[in-house]
Design an enzyme around this catalytic site. Structure first.
Site, PDB file in Angstrom:
ATOM      1  N   GLU A  40      62.079   4.363 -23.378  1.00 52.54           N
ATOM      2  CA  GLU A  40      62.090   5.455 -24.359  1.00 52.54           C
ATOM      3  C   GLU A  40      60.788   5.493 -25.157  1.00 52.54           C
ATOM      4  O   GLU A  40      60.223   6.547 -25.398  1.00 52.54           O
ATOM      5  CB  GLU A  40      63.274   5.301 -25.323  1.00 52.54           C
ATOM      6  N   CYS A 202      65.462  28.606 -13.723  1.00 50.45           N
ATOM      7  CA  CYS A 202      66.758  29.055 -14.260  1.00 50.45           C
ATOM      8  C   CYS A 202      67.803  29.240 -13.150  1.00 50.45           C
ATOM      9  O   CYS A 202      68.990  29.018 -13.377  1.00 50.45           O
ATOM     10  CB  CYS A 202      66.585  30.354 -15.043  1.00 50.45           C
TER      11      CYS A 202
HETATM   12  S1  SF4 Z   1      68.822  26.575 -20.233  1.00 45.40           S
HETATM   13 FE1  SF4 Z   1      68.448  28.731 -19.951  1.00 45.40          FE
HETATM   14  S2  SF4 Z   1      66.216  28.882 -20.007  1.00 45.40           S
HETATM   15 FE2  SF4 Z   1      66.689  26.741 -19.642  1.00 45.40          FE
HETATM   16  S3  SF4 Z   1      66.689  26.555 -17.408  1.00 45.40           S
HETATM   17 FE3  SF4 Z   1      68.807  26.953 -18.046  1.00 45.40          FE
HETATM   18  S4  SF4 Z   1      68.980  29.172 -17.832  1.00 45.40           S
HETATM   19 FE4  SF4 Z   1      66.798  28.722 -17.859  1.00 45.40          FE
END
Ligand code: SF4
Length: 373
Positions: A40, A202
């Protein structure tokens, strides 16, 4: 909550971590607080790729926290060399000594006790407690802040006190009682493999169906970047004293600042509201200093028009400068005057000279500022 499955955010992430998260990092699945802590601290400002080799060398040299505590500080620093941020190495050594002296060579289990050790903040304490001991403790490092800002649609710079507090509230509310270590590892993995700072993946993200940023099309805008400081606006009156050769009165800039080491026309700071009386006081001092008494009538005439003269604006990265210019032409060769090309001058000298010549030809613009570009 996932509307399709009814699972909580934490449940989705825990399941995802087991199937798609990182499983082979050498500090995972050890249950050894020393190893978790070492990784860490090393990962605080350094990428995993770089940390791997250092981590292995450290463990080889100091297999336990007691070995590290007993080592000479110079040896620890030597082993750390190249990782940067050397305060981390000093804290690492100091922390190891305290773990031995205060806790008998065993890292404590509570966040409060962990946080009392050198170099361990709340998020690192949460990581050690949850990953090594299974304690229900939240983490909130830079990656996790990014995930939360996007997923929950939190606007505002994450280091601002109020925003940071909201993020900690979210972190605390989400961390599950069951498998908090796997959940925290999932958050780290999500930030490292899906929700990256640039070009996040995403379509591979386990929480994409409920992500606010993805729904709003604002993934690239969050987290909100650090606000830029407003540039100070500075106002000056400057003296462009030109002799019969077209040479300019220039002074060496000896004071610390952006123009140190260059030569520039005399200039004095004044208020943006400077009136004729203010400007006259400065001009009178210049008349004395540069022996311009014979030209004082001409200078007074110039001064009278100065309050109505537009400010000439010069923009630098960290400041915006506004100038009023007193143009004085003197006969013959004047002491202290130099051909502009003979001295290192800042750009502003050329710009002011050009602009004042334009103004002197009578084409005074209507606006009260003139951008020098
Ligand atoms: S949290 Fe939202 S912005 Fe981040 S990877 Fe997942 S879908 Fe994409």
């Amino acid at each position: 909550m996932n509307p399709l499955t009814g699972e909580t955010f934490a449940q989705v992430l825990v399941n995802w971590q087991k199937q798609h998260g990182r499983q082979t990092l050498p500090w995972q699945h050890t249950g050894d607080a020393y190893k978790v802590w070492l990784s860490e601290v090393m990962l605080q400002q350094t990428q995993v790729r770089t940390v791997l080799a250092y981590y292995a060398r450290f463990l080889q040299a100091y297999p336990t926290v007691s070995d590290l505590a007993a080592a000479p500080e110079q040896d620890v620093m030597q082993l750390w060399a190249g990782l940067g941020y050397y305060t981390r190495a000093r804290n690492l050594h100091a922390c190891a000594k305290q773990v031995v002296a205060r806790f008998g060579g065993q890292f404590p289990r509570t966040v409060a006790e962990l946080e009392s050790l050198p170099g361990i903040g709340q998020s690192t304490a949460g990581a050690i407690a949850s990953l090594a001991y299974g304690v229900q403790a939240p983490i909130l490092d830079g990656n996790v802040k990014r995930v939360f800002c996007r997923y929950y649609g939190i606007e505002g710079y994450p280091e601002q006190t109020a925003i940071k507090k909201s993020l900690w509230d979210i972190a605390e509310a989400n961390v599950p009682k069951e498998q908090p270590g796997v959940y925290n590892q999932a958050l780290m993995d999500l930030g490292a493999t899906c929700c990256m700072p640039r070009n996040p993946a995403c379509s591979a993200c386990p929480v994409m169906h409920t992500c606010v940023a993805l729904r709003k099309g604002t993934v690239g805008l969050w987290p909100t970047p650090k606000p830029k400081k407003a540039r100070p606006e500075l106002h000056f009156i400057s003296l462009l004293l030109e002799d019969a050769r077209g040479a300019l009165l220039l002074e060496p800039q000896t004071e610390k600042g952006v123009w140190q080491g260059l030569w520039a026309m005399p200039f004095k700071a004044c208020s943006s509201q400077a009136d004729l009386a203010d400007l006259s006081r400065i001009a009178t001092a210049w008349i004395e200093q540069f022996g311009l008494q014979a030209l004082s009538t001409e200078i007074e005439q110039q001064l009278a028009g100065l309050p109505d003269q537009p400010w000439l604006v010069h923009e630098l990265t960290h400041r915006k400068m506004h100038f009023k210019v007193l143009l004085v032409k003197v006969p013959g060769v004047w002491p202290g005057c130099h051909a502009v090309g003979d001295k290192p001058v800042p750009k502003i000298v050329h710009k002011l000279l050009d602009q004042v010549r334009v103004l002197a030809q009578g084409s005074v613009p209507q606006q009260n500022t003139l951008d020098l570009g």
